[in-house]
Design an enzyme around this catalytic site. Sequence first.
Site, mmCIF file in Angstrom:
data_model
loop_
_atom_site.group_PDB
_atom_site.id
_atom_site.type_symbol
_atom_site.label_atom_id
_atom_site.label_comp_id
_atom_site.label_asym_id
_atom_site.label_seq_id
_atom_site.Cartn_x
_atom_site.Cartn_y
_atom_site.Cartn_z
ATOM 1 N N HIS A 122 3.559 -2.169 4.805
ATOM 2 C CA HIS A 122 2.629 -1.253 5.464
ATOM 3 C C HIS A 122 1.210 -1.653 5.081
ATOM 4 O O HIS A 122 0.597 -1.083 4.172
ATOM 5 C CB HIS A 122 2.929 0.190 5.051
ATOM 6 C CG HIS A 122 4.219 0.709 5.597
ATOM 7 N ND1 HIS A 122 5.448 0.375 5.058
ATOM 8 C CD2 HIS A 122 4.482 1.520 6.648
ATOM 9 C CE1 HIS A 122 6.411 0.969 5.747
ATOM 10 N NE2 HIS A 122 5.852 1.663 6.716
ATOM 11 N N GLU A 194 9.159 -2.890 3.089
ATOM 12 C CA GLU A 194 8.973 -2.863 1.643
ATOM 13 C C GLU A 194 9.386 -1.558 0.971
ATOM 14 O O GLU A 194 9.274 -1.432 -0.244
ATOM 15 C CB GLU A 194 7.509 -3.203 1.274
ATOM 16 C CG GLU A 194 6.547 -2.034 1.127
ATOM 17 C CD GLU A 194 5.905 -1.593 2.415
ATOM 18 O OE1 GLU A 194 4.731 -1.234 2.404
ATOM 19 O OE2 GLU A 194 6.605 -1.603 3.468
#
Length: 308
Positions: A122, A194
Amino acid sequence: MSAFSEQRQLWLYSTGWTAVQNMPERAAYRSFRAIADLSWRRRSPSVRRLELNLARVGKYEPEELRELTRLGARSYMRYWCDAFRMSEWSHERIIERVRVVNEDRFRSAMASGRGVVVALPHMGNWDWAGAWACLTGAPLATVAERLRPEKLYERFVTYREALGMTVHPLGGNGVMSDLAEHLRRGGLVCLPAERDLSRRGVPVTLFGEPTRMPAGSAMLALRTGAALLPATLAYEGREPDHSLAVTFHEEIEVPEERGDRLATMTQRIADAFETGIARNPEDWHMTQRMFLADLDADDPRRAQPVLP
């Protein structure tokens, strides 16, 4: 969430979306920067969580970490202002304001015809990166988490589809099969990769600490033979004249050893993310719990994961 709360949230997003689109560009970005600074000064829960995550990236003095968090909050709000305004951007603007590092890795993988999985953290503005890919000959498929109310989710899906993406609901029936078929046709799949603190996440080490990451990117590459490329993103310049840098890291090859290939490949994604995040930590928009150490001591997610 009650029906009233859902309708209130939908109204707030829809009203804000329309208002930001109609504002002069500089005023819009200036307003979002002011919102970020106010949230930073008040140390909102999301700002405190962002600061805890950024503290893992490097050894910062308290003043340095505080300033980095302020820049991170500004970057995050820049993303939201972009999101509300991107539907008004021309195709030329979307393409010309993207600077690509190691584009040859991406184009070579696409030209191979075996499909490409791009795993992203992100960072920066992945919608912008996705629009760039679609407009430069690589239409992509992705997944999106279902939001409530449903109409809000549908609005975000419509927004991404207007940029050229095919969007599947996260956790929907047959999603992995649909993405695999897209790859087998030589297509591009982009996945946020992630954070997965469920017990199905793959254990990895990030910035020296244990966490879990989604299995999807490596699993699709293993299942289909597609190339697996991590990518990291960063903003450049000051809004509204800013641009986006997209860096493609080295392709992650399937390990020769037939041991736990999924875990090995996911760790290599984490290693690439670590490099990219350390280079531009202010553009890592991780405002949620990321590391196992931040879970409560009795949280069952600390236990041994249930691997896919």
